[in-house]
Structures are given as C-alpha cells and as structure tokens.
Design a protein around this motif. Structure first.
Motif, mmCIF file in Angstrom:
data_model
loop_
_atom_site.group_PDB
_atom_site.id
_atom_site.type_symbol
_atom_site.label_atom_id
_atom_site.label_comp_id
_atom_site.label_asym_id
_atom_site.label_seq_id
_atom_site.Cartn_x
_atom_site.Cartn_y
_atom_site.Cartn_z
ATOM 1 N N UNK A 103 0.771 -1.226 0.000
ATOM 2 C CA UNK A 103 0.000 0.000 0.000
ATOM 3 C C UNK A 103 0.806 1.281 0.000
ATOM 4 N N UNK A 104 2.079 1.196 -0.339
ATOM 5 C CA UNK A 104 2.938 2.379 -0.357
ATOM 6 C C UNK A 104 3.801 2.375 -1.614
ATOM 7 N N UNK A 105 3.990 3.545 -2.218
ATOM 8 C CA UNK A 105 4.881 3.671 -3.365
ATOM 9 C C UNK A 105 6.320 3.679 -2.856
ATOM 10 N N UNK A 106 7.145 2.738 -3.351
ATOM 11 C CA UNK A 106 8.540 2.688 -2.912
ATOM 12 C C UNK A 106 9.502 3.107 -4.025
ATOM 13 N N UNK A 144 0.652 8.829 -8.717
ATOM 14 C CA UNK A 144 1.024 7.800 -7.753
ATOM 15 C C UNK A 144 -0.218 7.152 -7.150
ATOM 16 N N UNK A 145 -1.243 7.964 -6.925
ATOM 17 C CA UNK A 145 -2.499 7.435 -6.397
ATOM 18 C C UNK A 145 -3.162 6.494 -7.401
ATOM 19 N N UNK A 171 9.418 13.846 -8.494
ATOM 20 C CA UNK A 171 8.721 14.819 -9.339
ATOM 21 C C UNK A 171 7.338 14.355 -9.777
ATOM 22 N N UNK A 172 6.937 13.142 -9.403
ATOM 23 C CA UNK A 172 5.648 12.596 -9.844
ATOM 24 C C UNK A 172 4.479 13.334 -9.192
ATOM 25 N N UNK A 197 2.424 16.047 -14.393
ATOM 26 C CA UNK A 197 1.037 16.517 -14.536
ATOM 27 C C UNK A 197 0.074 15.372 -14.255
ATOM 28 N N UNK A 198 -1.080 15.702 -13.688
ATOM 29 C CA UNK A 198 -2.068 14.695 -13.322
ATOM 30 C C UNK A 198 -2.588 13.942 -14.537
#
Length: 462
Positions: free
Chosen positions: A225-228, A328-329, A322-323, A354-355
């Motif tokens: 559940x986490x971006x690594x 990321x979500x 920079x994301x 950018x989103x």
C-alpha cells in the motif's frame, strides 16, 4: 552461490618446514560445499604455477564448467533474489534458504518468505489476473480506472484489420505473459504488424492488438500500500555523431555498459542490459531509412525498439520526487484493485509531473512480480515487510556457567502469551526460527562454551 562475508585466514606456526593456514568462511548451512570445491581448484592451479609447472587451461575451464553446472541448480535464480540477499546482509537481516527459489528473511513470527518479489502474502488469484492482460484490464475498467483499448486476434491478417481500424501505430503483445516478453510497441505499418504477430506468437497463443497511447512509459513500484519507487523507462536507442554507423554506435553503447558493470557495484546501482541485435532492431532501422551500416547523422536519436523494456536494452531514470500525487495514487489504486501486496504498475503519461486526469493518461499493465533494477528498492521492500529487521528475542543458556535462575530476570523480554520455543540442538533452533509461530527462542546448549560449536544465528540477545 551467495557469499556475503569475506574469509578469515589464520597461519599456524609448526615445527616442520611446511607453513599451514586455516581459512574460515561464514556459511548459512553446513551443507554448502561450493566454496570448498572452488577453493580446491584454485589451490591446484596456484600450486602448479608456484612450482613452475604447466597448467592445462582447457582442463581448468572444463572443471569450472562442471562446477558451475553442478551448483547452479542450488543457486538463487533471477537477479531479484541475489539483490534481496545482498540487501539483507547489508541491513543485518538474517536469511536462510527454504526450498527451490524461496528464501526466508528474518526469524519466526517476524519473518517473511520471498521468491523474487513474490511474498507469502501474494495471492495466486491476483497474480494470475495480473498476468492475463485482458482480465487485468477488465478488473481495472470495472473499478473506473483508465486502460488502453485492445482486442484479441487469432491471426496476422486479423491483427492487420484491427490495427487499421485503430490507426497506426499500434502495440502487439501476448495476452498472458509478463516481463515484456513478446511485446512490440509503436508498430507503424502492415508489414510490421505481421512480423510483430509472429514474434508475440512465440510466447502465447493469445495475441492482443492495442491502441497506441502517446506518452512516456513509467513504472511505479508498490509494496504493502505504499509507493517505494517510480522510474521513467525509455526504449533502447542510439545518438548519432555524424561519423559512426548504427552498428558501431550499438557496439560503443554495449562496451560502456559492460565497463560500468565490471567497475563495481555501489548502493542504488542500476544495471543496464546489452542491446542484442535482432529482427526488431533491423526492422525499426529500415523503417527509419537506415541499416546497421548507415552513418547516423549527428545529434539524431534513433529508437531501436518499440517497447521501453529494460531487459531489452532500455534505460531508466528515477522520477519519484517529481511525480504528481494523482499519478502515484492511480498506481496505488490499480494495485489495490487487483489485491496485490507487491506490484509494478505501468503508466502511459505525457508527463509524470502533470495529473493523469488532465493529460488523459492510462494504466498500461500491472505486474505481480516486478523486477527491481535499482538496488535501493530491495532495501525499501525488506523494510516494509520485516518488522524489527525480522528478529525475535534469542536467549542462550549455558548450564555450566549461567545460573538458570538468572534467566527469569530476563522474562521482561518474553511477554505473557508469547510462543517461546526451547531448543537443545542446532537443528531444533533452525526449526524454531523457520516456524512462523515462534515469538522468541531459548537455546539450552548444556555446555560451558560456544567456541567450537556451529552457531544457528549471528546475534544473541541474552
């Protein structure tokens, strides 16, 4: 075979003229014989050289090949596993081989099993859904995530029809494979579709034609559940200098990559693969009006592959900082939708800053067993899956020099309700540490010394 610690050498002084040495090497198992076998071969060669005797190089090479074939089946497979073992060693996390390519990191209840980036919590259902690209896309669509349009085809002729209905370029890929095998992106004409179909068909009977999405290829790594980590992947390419041919530029690139690997490995090193000449590279050069013997104009970048596959010679750069949070979500949502504890989510976006909601980005694929090329990611993942570095309390009791009553004073280490295993042998210690139910371990050695005993662990608390 993984050897993380160096040998220790002690010289014995004896009355005879021979000089004798004792060489000791840390090992996680008494049954490991690879180091001894290799060392014996080295000694044989060195003794001949010292005595000015000739060395049969062909015989030595044959011995090396025999040793390699003998020990390879017992060695870790894949780059991820070796990097996890190296990371664990550097983080002082204990590890032990379980079976096949499964290794245990940590002890007892605080341990975790890994097979590459598969964990004991990785669902077989989820992994199978992720590997099947059509099923994966179906799941993602049902939870409202953006995915590229694609259709399954049964022949090259049908692939051409679908490609022309979408409009070139398109992507041709197996529907039920992973690791980028058989994926040909940016296919620009009818002839290339036929060739790409034949390549993909070598890996699967189910072939997809996918609408090509313009944008950069990003891989976001997820763990619990986490971006690594997040990287931008770019397809293998060369940059012209106005003098060198395409073949020479590819050879120069491969030499640079080989020298960077041989120069040594540091923390966070990213290993780049050799660019192997094949039909895809020849076709892409031809489409750009070039051949291997063409001189590439100065500052002109020539893309050699359609897919941004690292194992096929692609490159990468870190983009985590920079994301845009939305991107990321999106990756986290995709991994969660498939109920994967570890995943590599591939996003196609014009710009990671950018989103995706603004740029109309999509989820390309979700990988249930992603490759980590950046060695820092192995440490991040181990930190996530192993509480307290995977260690449980270890108490050693030696009857002849320790009053058993004193052990009771250390009961604060062992809270009420904990499953405390008491072992009397090294084998019993190993069994207790392998069990996922062990909260703490007491080793009753029944001896007055540990000096001449093989130790089942590297650290003792009490």
């Amino acid at each position: 075979m993984p050897i993380m610690s160096g040998a220790r050498v002690n010289r014995f002084l004896s009355e005879d003229i021979d000089r004798r040495w004792l060489i000791t090497l840390p090992a996680v198992s008494e049954s490991i014989s690879a180091p001894q076998s290799v060392f014996k071969l080295v000694c044989e060669v060195m003794n001949k050289l010292v005595a000015n005797k000739s060395v049969d190089e062909a015989a030595v090479l044959k011995s090396v090949l025999n040793l390699t074939s003998s020990f390879r089946p017992r060695a870790p497979s894949g780059a991820n596993t070796l990097r996890f073992l190296q990371a664990a060693h550097e983080m002082s996390i204990p590890w032990r081989h379980v079976a096949k390519n499964v290794y245990q990191f940590g002890w007892g209840k605080k341990s975790c099993w890994l097979d590459s980036t598969f964990t004991e919590q990785t669902s077989t259902i989820s992994a199978n859904l992720a590997r099947d690209k059509m099923a994966c896309a179906e799941v993602l669509r049902k939870v409202g995530l953006p995915v590229a349009e694609h259709r399954q085809v049964r022949s090259a002729e049908e692939a051409v029809k679908v490609a022309e209905s979408y409009g070139y370029p398109v992507v041709i890929k197996p529907a039920d494979n992973d690791g980028g095998r058989g994926v040909i992106a940016d296919v620009k004409d009818r002839e290339s579709v036929v060739k790409a179909f034949s390549i993909a068909a070598k890996f699967s009977k189910r072939i997809l034609v996918e609408r090509f999405i313009i944008g950069e290829d990003y891989r976001v790594r997820i763990c619990r559940g986490e971006v690594i980590g997040a990287i931008c992947r770019r397809a293998a390419s060369i940059l012209g200098d106005g003098q060198s041919t395409a073949r020479e530029l590819i050879e120069q690139t491969n030499r640079l990559r080989a020298s960077s690997v041989s120069s040594g490995k540091g923390d966070g090193e990213i290993t780049l693969h050799k660019i192997e000449l094949d039909e895809e590279i020849l076709s892409r050069l031809k489409f750009q009006g070039l051949s291997l013997d063409s001189v590439v104009p100065a500052n002109q970048e020539i893309r050699l592959r359609g897919a941004a596959n690292i194992s096929k010679g692609g490159t990468m750069s870190e983009v985590m900082q920079e994301a845009h949070p939305d991107n990321l979500e999106l990756a986290l949502h995709a991994a969660s939708a498939l109920r994967l504890d570890v995943a590599g989510v591939d996003l196609l976006l014009p710009d990671i800053k950018r989103s995706w909601r603004e740029t109309k980005g999509t989820v390309c694929e979700v990988n249930s067993q992603p490759q980590f090329f950046d060695t820092r990611l192995h440490k991040r993942m181990l930190s996530k899956v192993l509480p307290a570095a995977g260690r449980i309390p270890v108490i050693v009791v030696m009857h002849s020099c320790v009053d058993l009553s004193k052990v009771s004073s250390n009961q604060k280490l062992l809270k009420q309700g904990m499953n405390v295993e008491i072992a009397k042998t090294v084998s019993e210690c190993h069994r207790a540490m392998l069990a996922s139910t062990t909260d703490a371990l007491i080793w009753d050695t029944q001896t007055g010394t540990l000096r001449d005993m093989p130790l089942p662990f590297d650290k003792i608390d009490v």
